[in-house]
Design an enzyme around this catalytic site. Structure first.
Site, PDB file in Angstrom:
ATOM      1  N   GLY A 156      46.261  83.197 108.156  1.00 38.07           N
ATOM      2  CA  GLY A 156      45.541  84.421 108.543  1.00 38.07           C
ATOM      3  C   GLY A 156      44.116  84.055 108.912  1.00 38.07           C
ATOM      4  N   ILE A 158      41.326  83.470 107.141  1.00 34.43           N
ATOM      5  CA  ILE A 158      40.652  82.381 106.415  1.00 34.43           C
ATOM      6  C   ILE A 158      41.411  81.064 106.592  1.00 34.43           C
ATOM      7  CG2 ILE A 158      39.844  81.594 104.149  1.00 34.43           C
ATOM      8  CD1 ILE A 158      39.497  84.591 103.393  1.00 34.43           C
ATOM      9  N   ARG A 238      43.849  83.280  95.492  1.00 34.36           N
ATOM     10  CA  ARG A 238      43.866  83.978  94.212  1.00 34.36           C
ATOM     11  C   ARG A 238      44.524  83.068  93.187  1.00 34.36           C
ATOM     12  NH1 ARG A 238      40.376  86.774  95.658  1.00 34.36           N
ATOM     13  NH2 ARG A 238      40.288  89.038  95.796  1.00 34.36           N
ATOM     14  N   GLU A 267      41.008  84.790  85.277  1.00 32.25           N
ATOM     15  CA  GLU A 267      39.537  84.744  85.375  1.00 32.25           C
ATOM     16  C   GLU A 267      38.907  85.740  84.427  1.00 32.25           C
ATOM     17  OE1 GLU A 267      38.233  85.102  89.441  1.00 32.25           O
ATOM     18  OE2 GLU A 267      39.612  83.539  90.079  1.00 32.25           O
ATOM     19  N   HIS A 285      34.788  80.967  91.415  1.00 28.73           N
ATOM     20  CA  HIS A 285      35.104  81.996  92.425  1.00 28.73           C
ATOM     21  C   HIS A 285      33.893  82.265  93.340  1.00 28.73           C
ATOM     22  CE1 HIS A 285      38.049  85.553  93.200  1.00 28.73           C
ATOM     23  NE2 HIS A 285      37.413  85.227  94.309  1.00 28.73           N
TER      24      HIS A 285
HETATM   25  C1  DGY Z   1      37.521  88.460  98.070  1.00 31.15           C
HETATM   26  O1  DGY Z   1      36.774  89.068  98.842  1.00 31.15           O
HETATM   27  O2  DGY Z   1      38.686  88.801  97.901  1.00 31.15           O
HETATM   28  C2  DGY Z   1      36.944  87.283  97.363  1.00 31.15           C
HETATM   29  O3  DGY Z   1      37.806  86.725  96.469  1.00 31.15           O
HETATM   30  C3  DGY Z   1      35.623  87.601  96.722  1.00 31.15           C
HETATM   31  O4  DGY Z   1      34.711  87.790  97.720  1.00 31.15           O
END
Ligand code: DGY
Length: 319
Positions: A156, A158, A238, A267, A285
């Protein structure tokens, strides 16, 4: 004057934009998340709530806000903390922050991949320790990445930005995902593979899929066993996509080259054994943690709230 509740203090321009639009804004907590009872009490009577990934947005929270609630704007691109069905059932819109943290999260992916491959943290410790005795031919030898395969799980926004960087580092790109992304394939020369093939081929396996019931523990003991021996696992997606205990076991058996982890299953708790491996680099994170990205996220959530409260269309609605 609409009632807007913001779960935790955010960078500007969040509150400034909301107040400028004439809303009554209350921020419920400062650095740490509000506890559940404070959150439930704090949202009572809200027309809009700005939540963070640490706040569970479910039917209980929506009902605590009451029937006037029109929008939940989540200060994250990930929506795994939000029960979208519960929002839809109550006619509550959901906004989030896609797009503005893409490049930053891809940078963090590479910060971790390179830190593990080139043993940057071990090197820092040695250099800072006062015990370094000078350049040595066998000292802290790492892994060359150029010419090897960068495996992306989820091409996607990222994943694609991370893949683009992989090309810059002279790596081949392969990916597995729910569907083909032919535009990203053309841009990054990414080869689509079945998930099992990707596990076997990737020298760096980088996770970029959302957390959903079907991706929970996608990287489990079986997947780890199928990974190429010596491969590096990077997770900026995640935490629960990886079975953390299985990862610890694979690292203990020295089957992996290492791991770079920005996210964790529970977390802020981190499996205590992860910190003990010299070939593991941990970050708390930080994927989106730049001044620019965090203030863009703040602008996006505030604008979404203002637009929904004013009855206008919002581009980034998830529900
Ligand atoms: C998100 O935006 O989902 C990140 O993990 C934190 O910015």
């Amino acid at each position: 004057m609409a009632q807007v509740r913001v779960a935790r203090r955010l960078p500007e321009p969040a509150v400034r934009l909301l107040e400028r639009a004439g809303h009554d804004v209350q921020v419920l907590a400062d650095e740490r998340p509000p506890d559940r009872a404070a959150l439930l009490a704090g949202v009572a009577g809200a027309d809009a709530i700005v939540t963070l990934l640490s706040d569970r947005v479910d039917g209980e929270l929506l009902d605590a806000a009451g029937p006037g609630l029109r929008i939940v704007a989540n200060y994250a691109v990930g929506l795994d903390n939000v029960d979208l069905e519960a929002c839809r059932a109550r006619g509550v819109r959901v906004a989030h922050t896609p797009g503005v943290l893409t490049e930053e999260t891809a940078d963090m992916t590479w910060a971790l991949a390179l830190a593990v491959a080139r043993r940057v943290v071990e090197g820092h410790r040695l250099a800072a320790s006062g015990r370094w005795t000078g350049w040595a031919p066998m000292q802290l030898l790492g892994t060359s990445l150029h010419g090897r395969t960068f495996g992306v799980v989820g091409l996607g926004r990222i994943g694609r930005a991370a893949a683009r960087r992989a090309r810059g580092f002279g790596m081949r790109v392969a990916y597995a995902g729910r569907s083909r992304n032919e535009e990203a394939e053309r841009e990054t020369d990414a080869r689509p593979l079945a998930f099992e093939e990707l596990l076997a081929e990737a020298d760096v396996l980088s996770l970029h899929c959302p957390s959903t019931p079907s991706t929970r523990h996608l990287i489990d003991a079986d997947a780890l066993a199928r990974m190429k021996p010596g491969a590096i696992l990077v997770n900026t997606a995640r935490g629960d996509v990886v079975d953390e205990q299985a990862l610890v076991d694979a690292l203990a058996e020295e089957r992996l080259g290492g791991a770079g982890l920005d996210v964790f299953e529970r977390e802020p708790r981190i499996h205590p054994r992860l910190a003990a491996f010299s070939n593991v680099v941990l970050a708390p994170h930080l994927g989106s943690a730049t001044v620019r990205a965090r203030s863009e996220m703040a602008r996006m959530v505030a604008e979404a709230v203002v637009e929904v409260l004013e009855g206008r269309e919002v581009a980034h609605l998830a529900a």
